[in-house]
Design a protein around this motif. Structure first.
Motif, PDB file in Angstrom:
ATOM      1  N   ASP A  62      -6.961  -7.792  -3.736  1.00 18.80           N
ATOM      2  CA  ASP A  62      -6.251  -6.897  -2.815  1.00 18.80           C
ATOM      3  C   ASP A  62      -4.876  -7.442  -2.482  1.00 18.80           C
ATOM      4  O   ASP A  62      -3.873  -6.716  -2.512  1.00 18.80           O
ATOM      5  CB  ASP A  62      -7.054  -6.724  -1.520  1.00 18.80           C
ATOM      6  CG  ASP A  62      -8.111  -5.638  -1.611  1.00 18.80           C
ATOM      7  OD1 ASP A  62      -8.063  -4.823  -2.548  1.00 18.80           O
ATOM      8  OD2 ASP A  62      -8.990  -5.601  -0.722  1.00 18.80           O
ATOM      9  N   ARG A  83      -1.381  -5.795  -3.826  1.00 15.76           N
ATOM     10  CA  ARG A  83      -0.468  -5.309  -2.786  1.00 15.76           C
ATOM     11  C   ARG A  83       0.899  -5.975  -2.906  1.00 15.76           C
ATOM     12  O   ARG A  83       1.936  -5.359  -2.616  1.00 15.76           O
ATOM     13  CB  ARG A  83      -1.078  -5.557  -1.405  1.00 15.76           C
ATOM     14  CG  ARG A  83      -0.331  -4.884  -0.265  1.00 15.76           C
ATOM     15  CD  ARG A  83      -1.145  -4.857   1.014  1.00 15.76           C
ATOM     16  NE  ARG A  83      -1.531  -6.170   1.468  1.00 15.76           N
ATOM     17  CZ  ARG A  83      -2.790  -6.636   1.492  1.00 15.76           C
ATOM     18  NH1 ARG A  83      -3.787  -5.878   1.056  1.00 15.76           N
ATOM     19  NH2 ARG A  83      -3.055  -7.844   1.937  1.00 15.76           N
ATOM     20  N   GLU A 143       2.275  -6.672  -5.631  1.00 18.84           N
ATOM     21  CA  GLU A 143       2.808  -6.249  -6.927  1.00 18.84           C
ATOM     22  C   GLU A 143       2.981  -7.438  -7.870  1.00 18.84           C
ATOM     23  O   GLU A 143       3.947  -7.526  -8.627  1.00 18.84           O
ATOM     24  CB  GLU A 143       4.135  -5.497  -6.742  1.00 18.84           C
ATOM     25  CG  GLU A 143       3.985  -4.226  -5.936  1.00 18.84           C
ATOM     26  CD  GLU A 143       5.294  -3.489  -5.751  1.00 18.84           C
ATOM     27  OE1 GLU A 143       6.333  -4.165  -5.505  1.00 18.84           O
ATOM     28  OE2 GLU A 143       5.305  -2.261  -5.866  1.00 18.84           O
TER      29      GLU A 143
END
Length: 275
Positions: free
Chosen positions: A221, A225, A227
């Motif tokens: 996650d 998030r 990138e």
């Protein structure tokens, strides 16, 4: 080196830049190692086609084309997909070398596609370990079929590790169990779970399996998030110190970093935190 967060990042890039647009310029490079489908056939399939969607499972990504074919890709160890002219985001393996050659062309170019509007995308790979091929429905593709559950999008059976005598680090790298987890993600997961990479699956308790399952989702996650931008990863992650082999940092915030070889793969870990 590209793992699930990196591959999801390039999938999202293609989603943003290509979907709904017709490809008006396509370049392929004559490379019979990277291209499992002849490059001329790939160029013909992409030229004039509209990208209707993208997908990913584990480390395999794909683009759906309006005439029914699908372009599949795997980044290998050092492949990357980026907007032409954008030098901001790079893999650790790229170092600090220029991403463009003296003529302003992407170095190590394998595939370049330009839609009717917006940026061109370049697939590059200096080590020739990336793979590109054409196919149909992803569910029928042999590589996709060989993968287990996507470690980020699907439920993974961590308790099944308890039936194996292999090292837990090795088990986490098994793409038939945890599609998308590679070397650095496995190290980060085991640190977050407090489990030594040397532990074997059959020694894991139910609580440790639960901690590993939670850590898989939590680490992925955060990385997705961010990138896949390692400058945005938490300061206490092993990512920042795991590279460099014997010349790499020996401590993370005052704690010893060990780098051991487990079944031929480097495992970075903190003995003070992982048992």
């Amino acid at each position: 080196m590209p793992e699930l967060p990196e591959v999801e990042t390039v999938r999202r890039l293609a989603e943003r830049v290509l979907v709904g647009r017709r490809l008006v310029h396509v370049e392929t490079v004559d490379d019979d190692i990277v291209y499992e489908t002849p490059p001329d056939a790939v160029r013909d399939a992409l030229s004039g086609a509209t990208v209707t969607g993208t997908g990913r499972k584990g480390k395999v990504f794909w683009w759906h084309l309006d005439h029914g074919a699908t372009l599949f890709g795997h980044l290998g160890m050092a492949g990357w997909l980026r907007e032409v002219g954008d030098d901001g985001k790079r893999l650790v393996s790229h170092g600090s070398a220029p991403l463009q050659d003296g003529q302003g062309r992407p170095r190590f170019l394998k595939l370049l596609v330009a839609p009717e509007s917006g940026s061109a995308l370049a697939l590059t790979d200096g080590r020739r370990l990336a793979r590109v091929w054409l196919g149909g429905d992803p569910s029928d593709d042999r590589r996709v079929q060989s993968l287990g559950p996507d470690a980020w999008l699907e439920e993974v059976d961590v308790k099944a590790l308890q039936s194996s005598k292999a090292a837990v680090k090795t088990l986490l790298l098994d793409q038939s169990r945890f599609a998308g987890i590679g070397n650095w993600v496995a190290d980060e997961v085991l640190l977050a779970a407090g489990v030594s990479p040397h532990r074997t699956g059959d020694t894991l308790t139910d609580d440790e399996c639960q901690r590993i399952a939670h850590a898989i989702k939590a680490v992925l996650d955060v990385a997705v998030r961010a990138e896949a931008d390692h400058d945005r990863y938490p300061a206490d992650w092993l990512f920042h110190v795991r590279w460099g082999g014997g010349r790499g940092p020996t401590h993370l915030h005052g704690e010893e970093v060990r780098r051991d070889s487990i079944n031929g793969r480097t495992a970075a870990w903190l003995p003070a935190r992982q048992h």
